[in-house]
Scaffold this motif. Structure first.
Motif, PDB file in Angstrom:
ATOM      1  N   ILE A 194     -37.318  10.593 137.090  1.00  0.00           N
ATOM      2  CA  ILE A 194     -36.756  11.931 137.345  1.00  0.00           C
ATOM      3  C   ILE A 194     -35.622  11.822 138.333  1.00  0.00           C
ATOM      4  N   ARG A 195     -35.868  11.045 139.384  1.00  0.00           N
ATOM      5  CA  ARG A 195     -34.863  10.962 140.431  1.00  0.00           C
ATOM      6  C   ARG A 195     -33.592  10.303 139.949  1.00  0.00           C
ATOM      7  N   VAL A 196     -33.728   9.243 139.166  1.00  0.00           N
ATOM      8  CA  VAL A 196     -32.534   8.558 138.683  1.00  0.00           C
ATOM      9  C   VAL A 196     -31.719   9.488 137.799  1.00  0.00           C
ATOM     10  N   CYS A 197     -32.401  10.230 136.935  1.00  0.00           N
ATOM     11  CA  CYS A 197     -31.688  11.212 136.093  1.00  0.00           C
ATOM     12  C   CYS A 197     -30.946  12.221 136.944  1.00  0.00           C
ATOM     13  N   LEU A 198     -31.655  12.769 137.907  1.00  0.00           N
ATOM     14  CA  LEU A 198     -31.047  13.781 138.757  1.00  0.00           C
ATOM     15  C   LEU A 198     -29.842  13.224 139.489  1.00  0.00           C
ATOM     16  N   PHE A 199     -29.969  11.994 139.960  1.00  0.00           N
ATOM     17  CA  PHE A 199     -28.877  11.385 140.694  1.00  0.00           C
ATOM     18  C   PHE A 199     -27.639  11.296 139.807  1.00  0.00           C
ATOM     19  N   CYS A 200     -27.830  10.831 138.593  1.00  0.00           N
ATOM     20  CA  CYS A 200     -26.687  10.704 137.688  1.00  0.00           C
ATOM     21  C   CYS A 200     -26.081  12.064 137.376  1.00  0.00           C
ATOM     22  N   VAL A 201     -26.957  13.035 137.120  1.00  0.00           N
ATOM     23  CA  VAL A 201     -26.467  14.384 136.827  1.00  0.00           C
ATOM     24  C   VAL A 201     -25.676  14.919 138.017  1.00  0.00           C
ATOM     25  N   GLY A 202     -26.237  14.723 139.207  1.00  0.00           N
ATOM     26  CA  GLY A 202     -25.578  15.222 140.407  1.00  0.00           C
ATOM     27  C   GLY A 202     -24.216  14.587 140.597  1.00  0.00           C
ATOM     28  N   MET A 203     -24.161  13.270 140.404  1.00  0.00           N
ATOM     29  CA  MET A 203     -22.914  12.547 140.574  1.00  0.00           C
ATOM     30  C   MET A 203     -21.885  13.048 139.574  1.00  0.00           C
ATOM     31  N   ALA A 204     -22.313  13.157 138.321  1.00  0.00           N
ATOM     32  CA  ALA A 204     -21.394  13.605 137.275  1.00  0.00           C
ATOM     33  C   ALA A 204     -20.876  15.000 137.575  1.00  0.00           C
ATOM     34  N   SER A 205     -21.776  15.882 137.942  1.00  0.00           N
ATOM     35  CA  SER A 205     -21.335  17.261 138.185  1.00  0.00           C
ATOM     36  C   SER A 205     -20.360  17.304 139.343  1.00  0.00           C
ATOM     37  N   MET A 206     -20.656  16.532 140.392  1.00  0.00           N
ATOM     38  CA  MET A 206     -19.778  16.578 141.542  1.00  0.00           C
ATOM     39  C   MET A 206     -18.378  16.124 141.156  1.00  0.00           C
ATOM     40  N   VAL A 207     -18.319  15.000 140.458  1.00  0.00           N
ATOM     41  CA  VAL A 207     -17.014  14.449 140.135  1.00  0.00           C
ATOM     42  C   VAL A 207     -16.253  15.323 139.150  1.00  0.00           C
ATOM     43  N   PHE A 208     -16.910  15.716 138.071  1.00  0.00           N
ATOM     44  CA  PHE A 208     -16.161  16.439 137.038  1.00  0.00           C
ATOM     45  C   PHE A 208     -15.822  17.854 137.440  1.00  0.00           C
ATOM     46  N   ILE A 209     -16.782  18.538 138.078  1.00  0.00           N
ATOM     47  CA  ILE A 209     -16.487  19.921 138.447  1.00  0.00           C
ATOM     48  C   ILE A 209     -15.392  19.967 139.491  1.00  0.00           C
ATOM     49  N   THR A 210     -15.442  19.067 140.481  1.00  0.00           N
ATOM     50  CA  THR A 210     -14.387  19.127 141.490  1.00  0.00           C
ATOM     51  C   THR A 210     -13.040  18.760 140.876  1.00  0.00           C
ATOM     52  N   SER A 211     -13.008  17.831 139.939  1.00  0.00           N
ATOM     53  CA  SER A 211     -11.724  17.525 139.296  1.00  0.00           C
ATOM     54  C   SER A 211     -11.217  18.743 138.552  1.00  0.00           C
ATOM     55  N   ALA A 212     -12.141  19.414 137.842  1.00  0.00           N
ATOM     56  CA  ALA A 212     -11.737  20.606 137.086  1.00  0.00           C
ATOM     57  C   ALA A 212     -11.228  21.684 138.026  1.00  0.00           C
ATOM     58  N   VAL A 213     -11.955  21.877 139.110  1.00  0.00           N
ATOM     59  CA  VAL A 213     -11.571  22.912 140.076  1.00  0.00           C
ATOM     60  C   VAL A 213     -10.180  22.644 140.628  1.00  0.00           C
ATOM     61  N   GLY A 214      -9.820  21.351 140.680  1.00  0.00           N
ATOM     62  CA  GLY A 214      -8.514  21.004 141.194  1.00  0.00           C
ATOM     63  C   GLY A 214      -7.370  21.651 140.445  1.00  0.00           C
ATOM     64  N   TYR A 215      -7.633  22.032 139.190  1.00  0.00           N
ATOM     65  CA  TYR A 215      -6.552  22.617 138.395  1.00  0.00           C
ATOM     66  C   TYR A 215      -6.396  24.112 138.581  1.00  0.00           C
ATOM     67  N   VAL A 216      -7.326  24.707 139.293  1.00  0.00           N
ATOM     68  CA  VAL A 216      -7.249  26.162 139.477  1.00  0.00           C
ATOM     69  C   VAL A 216      -6.092  26.496 140.417  1.00  0.00           C
ATOM     70  N   PRO A 217      -5.184  27.379 140.026  1.00  0.00           N
ATOM     71  CA  PRO A 217      -4.008  27.655 140.863  1.00  0.00           C
ATOM     72  C   PRO A 217      -4.308  28.529 142.083  1.00  0.00           C
ATOM     73  N   ASN A 218      -5.196  29.517 141.924  1.00  0.00           N
ATOM     74  CA  ASN A 218      -5.425  30.466 143.013  1.00  0.00           C
ATOM     75  C   ASN A 218      -6.225  29.829 144.137  1.00  0.00           C
ATOM     76  N   LYS A 219      -5.680  29.862 145.368  1.00  0.00           N
ATOM     77  CA  LYS A 219      -6.320  29.135 146.472  1.00  0.00           C
ATOM     78  C   LYS A 219      -7.701  29.671 146.812  1.00  0.00           C
ATOM     79  N   ALA A 220      -7.816  30.997 146.859  1.00  0.00           N
ATOM     80  CA  ALA A 220      -9.092  31.576 147.274  1.00  0.00           C
ATOM     81  C   ALA A 220     -10.188  31.264 146.256  1.00  0.00           C
ATOM     82  N   VAL A 221      -9.834  31.403 144.988  1.00  0.00           N
ATOM     83  CA  VAL A 221     -10.807  31.106 143.928  1.00  0.00           C
ATOM     84  C   VAL A 221     -11.196  29.634 143.961  1.00  0.00           C
ATOM     85  N   LYS A 222     -10.167  28.829 144.186  1.00  0.00           N
ATOM     86  CA  LYS A 222     -10.396  27.376 144.238  1.00  0.00           C
ATOM     87  C   LYS A 222     -11.415  27.048 145.328  1.00  0.00           C
TER      88      LYS A 222
END
Lengths: 527, 191
Positions: A194-222
């Motif tokens: 369970i923990r290994v799965c969660l770790f991978c999921v957490g890592m993936a979400s952190m990396v991909f979501i923050t990269s995606a968020v990087g493209y948002v133009p509005n500063k406050a929303v970002k």
């Protein structure tokens, strides 16, 4: 027979696994993602933790009573019944489990600080006396010292069914062995996947979501999106290590920039603190996977990553941090001034660098409860990978975090004194021992400056509190004798003219006949 | 990784050491745990460096004299200290049990240890020069050579009964008669 029992158990578990295993794990992972995103908790971890602790204490009761039974061979039944005291359920504290009374070391400390009661006065007798105390204090420090013990994991009063903390001089009964086997399978077959799965999921979400968020133009929303993304990912991470964290005094949290300062125990400190608040991270630019993570994080928010060459230039480091701190739109920085991981029984010297950047500091105290898993990373004994694996296979990581009210530098206080004051507050809040020793002593030798300081303190003791002064003023008698008559007369005239000094000379003359002789000579010469 | 002091010490060894030194089983096991933590390289014996790695010993002015004494008393191989020798030296600092016969013997052993602190070349005498070295390590560069001489002279004079300019072990013991050596040089274990 225990081997046969465990083989049967294994077969049973494997059977279960093929039917229920994968769906079970996936459903748990989904549940965790949901809980992390919304910031809710079901309190399951806490309940399991209470259950585990109750089991451990029962287990240590069992082993204690069996130990006493085996030791009492030869004693009568009545004696053992009387001698069995009620087991004291102490939460382990930093001052537990000492071997000796460090009387001589404490005596030396009080002597060097000038706080002892001086019975003898002559330099020689004080010297001899003190040297005996130094010898005993030295031997005491060989048996038990305050510093080296902080760099290895603390000892537990009762065994927590992890073989890594087992002392072989503890009596192991069959009941405990079965418990241990059950615990082993539970940890490795259920918790770890369970923990290994969660770790991978957490890592993936952190990396991909923050990269995606990087493209948002509005500063406050970002900013808002980054906050949600980071909090969610960090909560997934913390569940992947089964960490149970209690946050106290959340109203003192840093919200608009500034510097947060905390005591350092493990690489997970940042993760735990990030479950509750978003921080800007500070560190050296790495290559490879870590570097990739750093770059993705930086897309969504401002973090401070230094090139290796920049890191050596203290001015550059300070300036960059100062720029960041003074910008209220940026996230607060988190810094660990000890510079290295300490085993969480004490707080060691805070390096003054971080205290020079800003006038206001937000201190945070962290105390781990190592009954369910020791979070301390002994970097000289374990590699990072080994450490992560140890964490994954422990029961849980329990921590308390106290947010302290912000502290400001006082008038005329220099960085070192400010650092010391903050350290004291953190040690007090976390129930840790406050030490002035440098955490760098984990790897380095004592610096000559410290040795010279000890010598200076000892010299001050001799010169101000023993008769070493009067021994030195024997010289002044010689000087008086060697002066020319005129000079001596002048000297005594000056002394005469001052009101109280007559009394002084009279008194001195009583003790030192030579001075009396000189005085009478001078008086005669005047007449 | 937790305190995995896997006890490589066998029961017979514990019995033996207990018999020789009068430490009880619990104390010996704790001392063994300490021995292992000092032996960072896991060699099974301690070297000078291992002891001097204790910061509180390194700032102690008599630190390296103490380490010296450990290795001298250990015996033939004065570069390596095994656990047995480690405990034997620590036994010098056990509190004196006044009910047992060996009271004078124990007091004499403690005095011998203290004497070794001063007698640098181990020739059985403390000379003025040797004392100056000790004094220097205690106060460092803070006093002048003159003051150093004066204090050394005064100290030697006070104890030198036969006026030969140096202090023998007997003169040392005589000078320490009034000092409560049992109290000053005993370390109490918590039980």
């Amino acid at each position: 027979s225990t081997i046969a029992a465990s083989a049967m158990l294994l077969q049973f578990v494997v059977g279960l696994a093929s039917l229920f295993y994968l769906p079970f794990i996936f459903s748990i992972v989904l549940l965790v993602i949901f809980l992390s995103a919304t910031g809710l908790t079901l309190g399951i971890r806490k309940r399991i933790a209470h259950l585990l602790i109750a089991i451990f204490e029962w287990g240590s009761d069992v082993s204690e009573s069996e130990e006493q039974v085996s030791e009492s061979v030869g004693e009568t039944r009545e004696e053992t019944a009387e001698e069995q005291p009620a087991p004291i359920r102490k939460r382990h504290s930093s001052s537990d489990l000492r071997i000796i009374k460090r009387e001589h070391s404490e005596l030396i400390d009080s002597k060097l600080l000038g706080q002892d009661v001086l019975k003898k006065k002559s330099t020689v007798s004080v010297l001899v006396d003190d040297s005996l105390d130094f010898i005993s204090a030295g031997i005491e420090s060989i048996i038990e010292d305050n510093v080296t013990s902080r760099f290895s994991a603390e000892q537990l009063p009762s065994w927590n069914l992890l073989s890594r903390t087992k002392y072989t001089f503890m009596h192991i009964s069959p009941k405990l062995t079965i418990l241990w086997i059950l615990g082993f399978y539970f940890r490795y077959l259920i918790l770890v996947p369970i923990r290994v799965c969660l770790f991978c999921v957490g890592m993936a979400s952190m990396v991909f979501i923050t990269s995606a968020v990087g493209y948002v133009p509005n500063k406050a929303v970002k900013k808002w999106l980054n906050r949600r993304a980071m909090l969610t990912s960090m909560r997934i991470f913390s569940r992947s290590f089964s960490s149970i964290v209690n946050f106290h005094d959340r109203h003192n949290r840093a919200t608009q920039g500034g510097i947060c300062v905390a005591n350092h125990t493990s690489p997970m400190d940042v993760m735990i603190l990030s479950c509750d608040n978003c921080y800007a991270m500070v560190g050296q630019k790495q290559g490879g996977i870590l570097g990739f993570i750093q770059k993705s994080l930086s897309k969504a928010e401002h973090h401070i990553w230094f090139e290796r060459s920049e890191a050596k230039d203290r001015m550059a480091v300070s300036n960059r941090m100062r720029e960041h701190v003074e910008d209220p739109t940026k996230l607060p920085i988190i810094i660990f001034p000890e510079g290295t991981c300490i085993n969480n029984t004490s707080v060691m010297m805070f390096k003054k660098g971080s205290f020079e950047i800003s006038e206001t500091i937000y201190p945070v105290a962290m105390k781990y409860d190592s009954r369910l898993g020791d979070a301390f990373w002994n970097s000289s004994k374990q590699s990072y990978g080994e450490y992560m694996w140890m964490m994954m296979t422990s029961w849980a990581i329990t921590a308390d975090v106290w947010y302290l009210p912000p502290m400001t530098r006082m008038e005329g206080e220099d960085s070192i004194a400010f650092a010391r004051r903050v350290k004291k507050a953190i040690a007090k809040a976390g129930g840790l021992v406050d030490l002035e020793w440098d955490g760098a002593l984990k790897r380095e030798k004592v610096s000559n400056k410290l040795i010279a300081l000890q010598q200076k303190l000892y010299f001050e003791r001799l010169s101000t509190r023993t008769s070493m002064c009067s021994e030195i003023t024997d010289d002044s008698i010689d000087i008086l004798k060697n002066m020319s008559e005129d000079d001596r007369n002048q000297l005594f005239k000056c002394l005469d003219e001052a009101d109280d000094d007559n009394a002084v000379i009279r008194k001195v003359s009583e003790f030192i006949p030579e001075v009396a002789a000189l005085v009478t000579e001078a008086v005669k010469a005047e007449e | 990784m937790g305190n995995s002091s896997s006890l490589m010490l066998r029961d017979e060894e514990i019995e033996q050491i207990s018999g020789e030194t009068e430490f009880n089983r619990n104390q010996i096991v704790r001392l063994y745990s300490r021995f292992l933590s000092l032996d960072k390289k896991g060699q099974g014996f301690l070297e000078r460096e291992d002891l001097m790695n204790v910061p509180e010993l390194a700032v102690n002015p008599l630190g390296d004299r103490i380490v010296d004494a450990f290795f001298t008393l250990a015996g033939k191989d004065d570069k390596h200290l095994n656990f047995r020798q480690f405990v034997q030296v620590l036994a010098y600092f056990q509190p004196i049990d006044k009910t047992k016969r060996n009271e004078n013997n124990d007091r004499s052993k403690k005095l011998k240890f203290a004497f070794m602190m001063y007698d640098l070349n181990r020739n059985g005498y403390i000379t003025r020069e040797e004392f100056k070295v000790i004094l220097n390590s205690m106060v460092g560069a803070n006093i002048t050579a003159d003051q150093l001489d004066k204090i050394a002279d005064r100290t030697i004079e006070e104890a030198d009964a036969d006026q030969d300019g140096k202090i023998s072990f007997e003169e040392f013991c005589k000078a320490m008669e009034k000092t409560d050596i049992e109290d000053k040089m005993s370390i109490r274990f918590l039980n």
